[in-house]
Design an enzyme around this catalytic site. Structure first.
Site, PDB file in Angstrom:
ATOM      1  N   LYS A  46     123.875  38.207 -49.258  1.00 22.65           N
ATOM      2  CA  LYS A  46     123.114  36.909 -49.337  1.00 22.65           C
ATOM      3  C   LYS A  46     124.259  35.834 -48.144  1.00 22.65           C
ATOM      4  CE  LYS A  46     124.410  33.878 -52.996  1.00 22.65           C
ATOM      5  NZ  LYS A  46     124.026  33.478 -53.966  1.00 22.65           N
ATOM      6  N   TYR A  82     140.747  10.930 -30.758  1.00 21.66           N
ATOM      7  CA  TYR A  82     139.560  10.174 -30.780  1.00 21.66           C
ATOM      8  C   TYR A  82     140.599   9.019 -31.579  1.00 21.66           C
ATOM      9  CZ  TYR A  82     136.204  12.336 -28.763  1.00 21.66           C
ATOM     10  OH  TYR A  82     135.508  13.105 -27.735  1.00 21.66           O
TER      11      TYR A  82
END
Length: 361
Positions: free
Chosen positions: A35, A256
């Site tokens: 999965k 940043y």
């Protein structure tokens, strides 16, 4: 030129892990859980490498099951949450997909289509301590009796998913607590998963075991030493390259939001990878990457969407284009996940397929 952000699958390590699982499971049948696109490793890759050795595949969605059928798998497939509607039930019947039944609404759909010409293998789920899917004891008996009466049910098996090893200690405890349920007439029983395998849980009762994250070289406990000591190896390496190198003067900020202040002259590298690729921003200023398999470079400042900045110290031997391991065979994703306050599953499943290219090694 392709942006140099790669997820690399080590074929030999994948095979090593599978055959170690086979040995530790004492030759029980193995559902390989694929999965989440094989926990981020791509179903196609795992299928092509292990298709001649595995007993069955466990998937989450009908789409994953049909994909396996379409690429040639004609043996066992188990749908872990079962079907969600009548259309999916019809597809499970058509393509011989075994289903987990966890709720009465699924049984009601089976009753509506019940006839002797269509058959389906059912794994009836008992809720033990996870309290997600499955029937509690009283409802379980009622569900069992209804399913036994339906012509559409070919085989009826028992499936249990346990929440944590400390909650059950060993399978014998379960057998004693749920003795009447274990005594019912089941075709197959599936209890153990990756955690039980590495903790040597005495599972005398399962005919099938379900193996997920252990196949890919991550520890189900989150402690990488649990599996390294047994011989399991990481399968996925997440890598990039240095795309720029800069000398910066002292008393400058980097990245940043003034994410890092440098109080000295510094050599920095820019790596082409950020949180949009799947690298966790939580590691800003907290972790490191590995350059050319031998140089640990600390992450400086905030990890951006597309890039991160690393500290090269005074290592002038590092060049633009040099390889950077973000996690893999040397930097274990389980260790990295702890610092990011998450689990390894989250990271390997979270790579952005539209931005990260795949390679086989």
């Amino acid at each position: 030129m392709v942006r140099p952000v790669y997820s690399i699958l080590n074929i030999n390590n994948l095979k090593n892990n599978f055959f170690l699982i086979r040995k530790l499971s004492h030759n029980k049948n193995i559902w390989l859980v694929v999965k989440g696109d094989a926990y981020g490793h791509r179903i196609k890759n795992v299928y092509n490498i292990l298709k001649n050795y595995v007993d069955g595949f466990s998937v989450l969605s009908v789409e994953e099951a049909l994909y396996l059928r379409n690429i040639g798998w004609n043996k066992y497939i188990l749908l872990l949450e079962g079907f969600f509607d009548f259309t999916e039930l019809e597809l499970c019947l058509q393509y011989n997909i075994s289903v987990v039944i966890h709720s009465f609404w699924q049984i009601n759909l089976l009753k509506k289509i019940n006839n002797v010409y269509k058959k389906i293998n059912v794994y009836l789920k008992l809720n033990v301590n996870l309290n997600r899917l499955g029937f509690n004891t009283c409802d379980f008996y009622r569900a069992f009796l209804i399913l036994k009466s339906l012509d559409i049910v070919k085989y009826l098996s028992l499936i249990i998913h346990l929440s944590w090893l400390d909650k059950y200690r060993n399978i014998l405890f379960l057998k004693e607590k749920y003795n009447k349920i274990f005594s019912l007439n089941f075709k197959e029983i599936s209890i153990s998963s990756s955690l039980g395998l590495i903790k040597n849980v005495n599972d005398f009762y399962s005919t099938w075991i379900r193996i997920g994250v252990l196949l890919y070289g991550l520890s189900p406990s989150g402690n990488i030493n649990d599996i390294l000591n047994v011989g399991f190896k990481p399968v996925m390496s997440f890598t990039s390259k240095i795309i720029s190198i800069k000398n910066i003067k002292s008393n400058q900020y980097i990245g940043y939001s003034n994410g890092f202040y440098s109080n000295k002259n510094r050599l920095i590298g820019i790596v082409a990878c950020g949180y949009a690729d799947g690298y966790p921003r939580q590691l800003s200023n907290k972790y490191y990457v590995l350059v050319n398999n031998n140089f640990k470079a600390k992450i400086l400042g905030y990890i951006a969407m597309d890039m991160m900045i690393i500290d090269l110290l005074d290592n002038t031997s590092i060049n633009i284009g040099d390889n950077v391991e973000l996690w893999g065979e040397h930097l274990y994703v389980d260790d990295l996940a702890k610092v990011a306050n998450t689990i390894g599953y989250d990271l390997i499943c979270g790579l952005n397929k539209n931005r990260v290219s795949w390679k086989l090694k």
